[in-house]
Scaffold this motif. Structure first.
Motif, PDB file in Angstrom:
ATOM      1  N   THR A   1       0.799  -1.218   0.000  1.00 43.30           N
ATOM      2  CA  THR A   1       0.000   0.000   0.000  1.00 43.30           C
ATOM      3  C   THR A   1       0.836   1.274   0.000  1.00 43.30           C
ATOM      4  OG1 THR A   1      -0.095   0.111   2.419  1.00 43.30           O
ATOM      5  CG2 THR A   1      -1.787  -1.212   1.294  1.00 43.30           C
ATOM      6  N   GLY A   2       2.104   1.172   0.403  1.00 46.18           N
ATOM      7  CA  GLY A   2       2.939   2.355   0.524  1.00 46.18           C
ATOM      8  C   GLY A   2       2.744   3.114   1.821  1.00 46.18           C
ATOM      9  N   ILE A   3       1.889   2.612   2.715  1.00 45.82           N
ATOM     10  CA  ILE A   3       1.641   3.297   3.989  1.00 45.82           C
ATOM     11  C   ILE A   3       2.900   3.275   4.847  1.00 45.82           C
ATOM     12  CG2 ILE A   3       0.374   3.144   6.178  1.00 45.82           C
ATOM     13  CD1 ILE A   3      -2.055   2.201   4.589  1.00 45.82           C
ATOM     14  N   LEU A   4       3.219   4.423   5.437  1.00 45.93           N
ATOM     15  CA  LEU A   4       4.370   4.546   6.335  1.00 45.93           C
ATOM     16  C   LEU A   4       3.890   4.495   7.777  1.00 45.93           C
ATOM     17  CD1 LEU A   4       6.328   7.478   4.615  1.00 45.93           C
ATOM     18  CD2 LEU A   4       6.761   5.020   4.395  1.00 45.93           C
ATOM     19  N   THR A   5       4.500   3.628   8.581  1.00 44.94           N
ATOM     20  CA  THR A   5       4.165   3.503   9.998  1.00 44.94           C
ATOM     21  C   THR A   5       5.398   3.837  10.827  1.00 44.94           C
ATOM     22  OG1 THR A   5       2.551   1.746   9.531  1.00 44.94           O
ATOM     23  CG2 THR A   5       3.336   1.955  11.808  1.00 44.94           C
ATOM     24  N   GLN A   6       5.264   4.774  11.741  1.00 42.76           N
ATOM     25  CA  GLN A   6       6.416   5.194  12.546  1.00 42.76           C
ATOM     26  C   GLN A   6       6.909   4.061  13.428  1.00 42.76           C
ATOM     27  OE1 GLN A   6       6.100   9.045  14.400  1.00 42.76           O
ATOM     28  NE2 GLN A   6       7.642   8.573  15.946  1.00 42.76           N
TER      29      GLN A   6
ATOM     30  N   PHE B   1       6.561   3.530  -5.565  1.00 44.94           N
ATOM     31  CA  PHE B   1       5.920   4.648  -4.884  1.00 44.94           C
ATOM     32  C   PHE B   1       6.828   5.870  -4.882  1.00 44.94           C
ATOM     33  CE2 PHE B   1       3.985   0.878  -2.995  1.00 44.94           C
ATOM     34  CZ  PHE B   1       2.633   1.181  -3.079  1.00 44.94           C
ATOM     35  N   LEU B   2       6.207   7.055  -4.973  1.00 45.01           N
ATOM     36  CA  LEU B   2       6.894   8.331  -4.858  1.00 45.01           C
ATOM     37  C   LEU B   2       6.332   9.051  -3.636  1.00 45.01           C
ATOM     38  CD1 LEU B   2       7.682  10.903  -7.639  1.00 45.01           C
ATOM     39  CD2 LEU B   2       6.499  11.632  -5.564  1.00 45.01           C
ATOM     40  N   PHE B   3       7.225   9.534  -2.770  1.00 45.77           N
ATOM     41  CA  PHE B   3       6.831  10.205  -1.534  1.00 45.77           C
ATOM     42  C   PHE B   3       7.304  11.653  -1.564  1.00 45.77           C
ATOM     43  CE2 PHE B   3       7.124   5.741  -0.644  1.00 45.77           C
ATOM     44  CZ  PHE B   3       6.077   5.471   0.221  1.00 45.77           C
ATOM     45  N   VAL B   4       6.441  12.566  -1.098  1.00 48.67           N
ATOM     46  CA  VAL B   4       6.769  13.982  -1.053  1.00 48.67           C
ATOM     47  C   VAL B   4       6.735  14.478   0.393  1.00 48.67           C
ATOM     48  CG1 VAL B   4       6.039  16.314  -1.703  1.00 48.67           C
ATOM     49  CG2 VAL B   4       5.969  14.477  -3.384  1.00 48.67           C
ATOM     50  N   ALA B   5       7.782  15.210   0.787  1.00 50.98           N
ATOM     51  CA  ALA B   5       7.851  15.821   2.109  1.00 50.98           C
ATOM     52  C   ALA B   5       7.266  17.222   2.024  1.00 50.98           C
ATOM     53  CB  ALA B   5       9.295  15.884   2.590  1.00 50.98           C
ATOM     54  N   ASN B   6       6.102  17.420   2.629  1.00 52.12           N
ATOM     55  CA  ASN B   6       5.391  18.698   2.565  1.00 52.12           C
ATOM     56  C   ASN B   6       5.733  19.516   3.805  1.00 52.12           C
ATOM     57  OD1 ASN B   6       3.671  18.073   0.110  1.00 52.12           O
ATOM     58  ND2 ASN B   6       3.130  16.377   1.460  1.00 52.12           N
ATOM     59  N   GLN B   7       6.686  20.411   3.635  1.00 46.43           N
ATOM     60  CA  GLN B   7       7.282  21.132   4.756  1.00 46.43           C
ATOM     61  C   GLN B   7       6.267  21.924   5.570  1.00 46.43           C
ATOM     62  OE1 GLN B   7      10.751  23.435   3.677  1.00 46.43           O
ATOM     63  NE2 GLN B   7      10.367  24.921   5.284  1.00 46.43           N
ATOM     64  N   ARG B   8       5.393  22.666   4.904  1.00 49.31           N
ATOM     65  CA  ARG B   8       4.460  23.536   5.630  1.00 49.31           C
ATOM     66  C   ARG B   8       3.173  22.834   6.040  1.00 49.31           C
ATOM     67  NH1 ARG B   8       5.071  29.185   2.097  1.00 49.31           N
ATOM     68  NH2 ARG B   8       7.264  29.559   2.645  1.00 49.31           N
ATOM     69  N   SER B   9       2.942  21.632   5.533  1.00 49.25           N
ATOM     70  CA  SER B   9       1.736  20.890   5.915  1.00 49.25           C
ATOM     71  C   SER B   9       2.026  19.857   6.996  1.00 49.25           C
ATOM     72  CB  SER B   9       1.133  20.176   4.703  1.00 49.25           C
ATOM     73  OG  SER B   9       0.607  21.088   3.789  1.00 49.25           O
TER      74      SER B   9
END
Length: 435
Positions: free
Chosen positions: A91-96, A389-397
């Motif tokens: 699924t591409g889900i990230l779990t801490q 999968f491609l992941f984006v780091a959204n700094q302000r969100s």
């Protein structure tokens, strides 16, 4: 586009009914009344194993490290250090996993070639009470992914924004943004940071805040008050080191002496970019013969032929990272090729989009789509090891968003997975044993 699942075995078996098998005569069988052995299935007809299935079969786990601003960032600083996640390979889900590892403004990350050590820049200007940033090293547990701090050393300039490791694994390079310099740091056998072997200070005339070829209506500006090194990395062979200076609008090239760790100007020491364009990041084609340079301020990709013998670059093409219909403020941020080399992607901050380019056989590019980031200020992106999968780091969100990548068309299909994490800025992926 979403990938369609194939029919299960049960449906496939049922579908054989009504195909004419019941009408076969005895002539279809051998002399003993037994059916002849089935013909072998051509290899081309066998279903291909997906990268996810291959990863599961191998028993590997996919881990993702995320850096961000803990303080002194341009916006609110909400990161707690370097956060570790595990990725669900279907699924591409990230779990801490566990608690973040303590690190001061770890705004960019890079692995050693063997993935046993993780390095980060500490984007600060007061390390050790001096006007400098730092580089930190962490040992990586090869089973759990847990980080253990090794050491930190001054980067030689304020606010380092990027670092990379030489292909030999013997040196780390750091780009000091405010300091306007390129640093070379020798690595110890255990992966820890040793002495700084070189520090090159860039100088040049002051450049305009805005480029003439800006997108219409762009009020965003890039800092051109002086040298601002934004990226530094070796070419494919490791003979030359390339640095993007967003303040002087130049892409520098240095010869590198592997034994001394010293940089010296290449035959053509730099390529001048469009004044005000702010070259930020770049990437090489898989064969190392083409370099793609991203202008932060004018939101353009410069495609240039790269001579691996001399380090010289010659521009072939310039392409916008926004459509011709776009109007408003935008600042391009990250650029990268898909692992298969067929597609190039760029994040556009403020406009909050991902530009999708096809890479032609000659290395030139063509914009074919723009995907909405579903969040704010996508600073960087990364692919998982499989390239699915491609992941984006959204700094302000304060979030990570992700897409499934169609490896045949390059189209991005939003997963609708949102991962909360404070002011994320960078990724580093690795696969570890599932034992």
């Amino acid at each position: 586009m979403s990938q369609k699942r194939g029919f299960g075995r049960r449906l496939f078996g049922l579908s054989l009914l009504g195909t004419g098998l019941s009408g076969l005569t005895d002539a279809a069988f051998g002399e003993n009344g037994k059916a002849p052995p089935p013909a072998p299935i051509p290899k081309a007809a066998l279903p291909k194993m997906t990268p996810e299935a291959a990863a599961r079969k191998s028993g590997l786990r996919v881990l993702c490290y995320v850096g961000g601003y803990t303080r002194s960032g341009p916006d609110d600083a909400n990161a707690k250090g370097i956060t570790l996640f595990e990725m669900n390979q279907e699924t591409g889900i990230l779990t801490q996993v566990g608690q973040p590892t303590n690190a001061d403004n770890p705004s960019f990350l890079a692995f050693s070639p063997d993935h046993k050590t993780l390095y980060c820049v500490n984007e600060v200007s007061d390390f050790g009470g001096e006007k400098t940033g730092a580089v930190s090293a962490f040992n990586v547990d090869q089973h759990t992914g847990v980080l253990k701090f090794l050491n930190a050393v001054p980067s030689g300039g304020a606010d380092p924004a990027h670092l990379s490791v030489h292909p030999s694994g013997r040196y780390v390079f750091a780009a000091n943004y405010t300091g306007g310099s390129a640093a070379v740091i020798r690595l110890q056998p255990d992966g820890s940071l040793g002495e700084r072997t070189d520090l090159v200070q860039n100088t040049g005339p002051r450049m305009p805040e805005r480029a003439k070829d800006n997108p219409p209506g762009n009020y965003a500006v890039s800092d051109h008050s002086g040298s601002h090194m934004h990226m530094i990395q070796a070419d494919a062979a490791g003979r030359f080191i390339v640095g993007a200076d967003a303040g002087l609008d130049r892409v520098y090239v240095w010869k590198f002496d592997l034994e001394s760790g010293k940089l010296s100007p290449a035959k053509s020491p730099f390529m001048a970019m469009e004044p005000g364009s702010a070259p930020r990041h770049f990437c090489f084609s898989p064969d190392g013969k083409v370099i793609y340079i991203l202008g932060e301020q004018n939101s353009r990709v410069v495609v240039a032929d790269y001579d691996q013998e001399t380090g010289e670059m010659s521009v072939r093409q310039t392409a916008m990272t926004v459509t011709a219909k776009f109007r408003g403020s935008t600042l391009a941020a990250e650029i990268g090729l898909h692992p298969n080399g067929k597609f190039l992607y760029v994040t556009n901050r403020l406009g909050d989009s991902i530009a999708c380019f096809r890479v032609k056989d000659d290395g030139s590019i063509e914009l074919f789509d723009q995907a909405w980031e579903h969040a704010n200020y996508g600073r960087s992106f990364a692919f998982d090891p499989s390239g699915q999968f491609l992941f984006v780091a959204n700094q302000r969100s304060d979030s990570i968003t992700s897409w499934r990548v169609n490896g045949e068309t390059g189209v991005l299909d939003f997963t609708w997975n949102f991962t909360p994490v404070g002011t994320p800025t960078a990724f580093a992926f690795m696969a570890v044993s599932g034992d």
